[in-house]
Scaffold this motif. Structure first.
Motif, PDB file in Angstrom:
ATOM      1  N   LEU A  36       6.935  -8.259  27.729  1.00 23.40           N
ATOM      2  CA  LEU A  36       5.949  -7.294  27.259  1.00 23.40           C
ATOM      3  C   LEU A  36       4.698  -8.057  26.849  1.00 23.40           C
ATOM      4  N   ASP A  37       3.524  -7.523  27.231  1.00 27.35           N
ATOM      5  CA  ASP A  37       2.277  -8.193  26.872  1.00 27.35           C
ATOM      6  C   ASP A  37       1.514  -7.382  25.835  1.00 27.35           C
ATOM      7  N   SER A  38       0.324  -7.872  25.517  1.00 29.06           N
ATOM      8  CA  SER A  38      -0.473  -7.255  24.456  1.00 29.06           C
ATOM      9  C   SER A  38      -0.939  -5.853  24.820  1.00 29.06           C
ATOM     10  N   ASN A  39      -0.889  -5.501  26.084  1.00 30.53           N
ATOM     11  CA  ASN A  39      -1.314  -4.156  26.478  1.00 30.53           C
ATOM     12  C   ASN A  39      -0.284  -3.098  26.064  1.00 30.53           C
ATOM     13  N   LYS A  42      -0.845  -9.694  20.227  1.00 30.43           N
ATOM     14  CA  LYS A  42      -1.720 -10.195  21.274  1.00 30.43           C
ATOM     15  C   LYS A  42      -1.099 -11.412  21.929  1.00 30.43           C
ATOM     16  N   ASN A  43       0.050 -11.193  22.548  1.00 34.13           N
ATOM     17  CA  ASN A  43       0.759 -12.301  23.187  1.00 34.13           C
ATOM     18  C   ASN A  43       1.890 -11.693  24.008  1.00 34.13           C
ATOM     19  N   PHE A  44       2.541 -12.543  24.793  1.00 40.39           N
ATOM     20  CA  PHE A  44       3.737 -12.091  25.491  1.00 40.39           C
ATOM     21  C   PHE A  44       4.946 -12.167  24.544  1.00 40.39           C
ATOM     22  N   ILE A  45       5.861 -11.204  24.694  1.00 43.40           N
ATOM     23  CA  ILE A  45       7.130 -11.240  23.959  1.00 43.40           C
ATOM     24  C   ILE A  45       8.263 -10.864  24.914  1.00 43.40           C
ATOM     25  N   CYS A  46       9.481 -11.220  24.515  1.00 44.71           N
ATOM     26  CA  CYS A  46      10.664 -10.927  25.321  1.00 44.71           C
ATOM     27  C   CYS A  46      11.542  -9.962  24.543  1.00 44.71           C
ATOM     28  N   CYS A  47      11.854  -8.798  25.139  1.00 38.79           N
ATOM     29  CA  CYS A  47      12.703  -7.810  24.485  1.00 38.79           C
ATOM     30  C   CYS A  47      13.894  -7.472  25.386  1.00 38.79           C
ATOM     31  N   PRO A  48      15.060  -7.261  24.804  1.00 38.77           N
ATOM     32  CA  PRO A  48      16.243  -6.950  25.616  1.00 38.77           C
ATOM     33  C   PRO A  48      16.296  -5.475  26.015  1.00 38.77           C
ATOM     34  N   ASP A  49      16.847  -5.239  27.189  1.00 41.02           N
ATOM     35  CA  ASP A  49      17.198  -3.891  27.655  1.00 41.02           C
ATOM     36  C   ASP A  49      16.048  -2.882  27.547  1.00 41.02           C
ATOM     37  N   GLN A  50      14.878  -3.261  27.966  1.00 46.52           N
ATOM     38  CA  GLN A  50      13.734  -2.357  28.024  1.00 46.52           C
ATOM     39  C   GLN A  50      13.332  -1.789  26.658  1.00 46.52           C
ATOM     40  N   LEU A  51      13.716  -2.493  25.582  1.00 44.20           N
ATOM     41  CA  LEU A  51      13.364  -2.023  24.244  1.00 44.20           C
ATOM     42  C   LEU A  51      12.116  -2.741  23.757  1.00 44.20           C
TER      43      LEU A  51
END
Length: 245
Positions: free
Chosen positions: A42-45, A50-59
């Motif tokens: 997931l990005d800041s949009n 204001k950064n990329f993050i990693c989330c499990p299972d489309q959450l």
């Protein structure tokens, strides 16, 4: 690899992400943001960060990371410059002077003069995945302890058995000594009694002395006879002298 199931920040890799990783996209130059497999980027949009993050299972794990920043993999090191990002252990995080760009240098890679070294905000925990070597070590240790315990038990059993045998042998020797001593004393007692009861006359060189003063019986042949009425007398009869008138 130990994943944080609540989500976390991605790695910064040079050139490209590794096979099996989710590619979030290029950040600057040849660096990319990479999430663990099965994690979405997931990005800041789409987030408040204001950064990329990693989330499990489309959450959307934005709120969790805003309160507790962490890496998507707990073995990674967390850095912070103008935003959080992660590097693998032994990789050095840096920021580019005068920009918002960040990245991770491979071990032994040449450092650009515009790279500023960063200090980790938190270091990752060692991987909990067991290896063949570490798995075999406890078994070997247990085997060694078991072998030592058995050997010690055998030594203790041998020592106890030896002590018991020695004690029995000593008791038997003592009983035998007492038995022979009693028999010897019993044999000596009759001999001493027989010697004490032996009459002196039976001893060699011993003779009874005759007492000359001991009274003797009158010979049977000497007899005192009364005067016979017939006036006869025997040759052996003694007469008493008449008294003077």
């Amino acid at each position: 690899m130990s994943l944080d199931q609540s989500g976390g920040y991605p790695l910064r890799r040079n050139n490209s992400c590794s096979a099996g990783e989710s590619v979030c996209g290029r950040t600057w130059g040849t660096f990319h943001a990479c999430c663990p497999g099965n994690f979405q980027c997931l990005d800041s949009n789409s987030t408040k960060i204001k950064n990329f993050i990693c989330c499990p299972d489309q959450l959307n794990c934005t709120d969790v990371l805003a309160e507790h920043p962490t890496c998507a993999n707990t073995s990674w090191d967390l850095y912070n410059s103008t935003g959080y990002f992660c590097c693998e252990p032994k990789h050095a995080g840096f920021s580019v002077e005068g920009t918002f760009s960040v990245g991770c240098l491979d071990p032994g890679a040449a450092r650009n003069l515009s790279y500023n070294a960063l200090i980790p905000s938190s270091t990752g925990a060692p991987s909990t995945t067991p290896t063949s070597t570490s798995a075999s070590t406890p078994t070997s240790s247990l085997d060694a302890e078991s072998s030592t315990s058995v050997h010690s038990s055998r030594n203790n059993t041998g020592a106890i058995a030896g002590g018991v045998v020695g004690g029995v042998a000593g008791a038997a020797a003592l009983i035998a000594a007492l038995y022979f001593l009693i028999r010897y004393r019993k044999r000596q007692q009759p001999q001493q009694q027989s010697q004490s009861l032996t009459p002196p006359s039976s001893l060699p060189g011993y003779a009874l002395e005759k007492d000359a003063s001991q009274p003797k019986e009158i010979d049977d042949r000497l007899m005192v006879a009364e005067l016979s009425e017939s006036g006869g007398h025997s040759g052996n009869v003694r007469y008493e002298l008449p008294t003077a008138s």
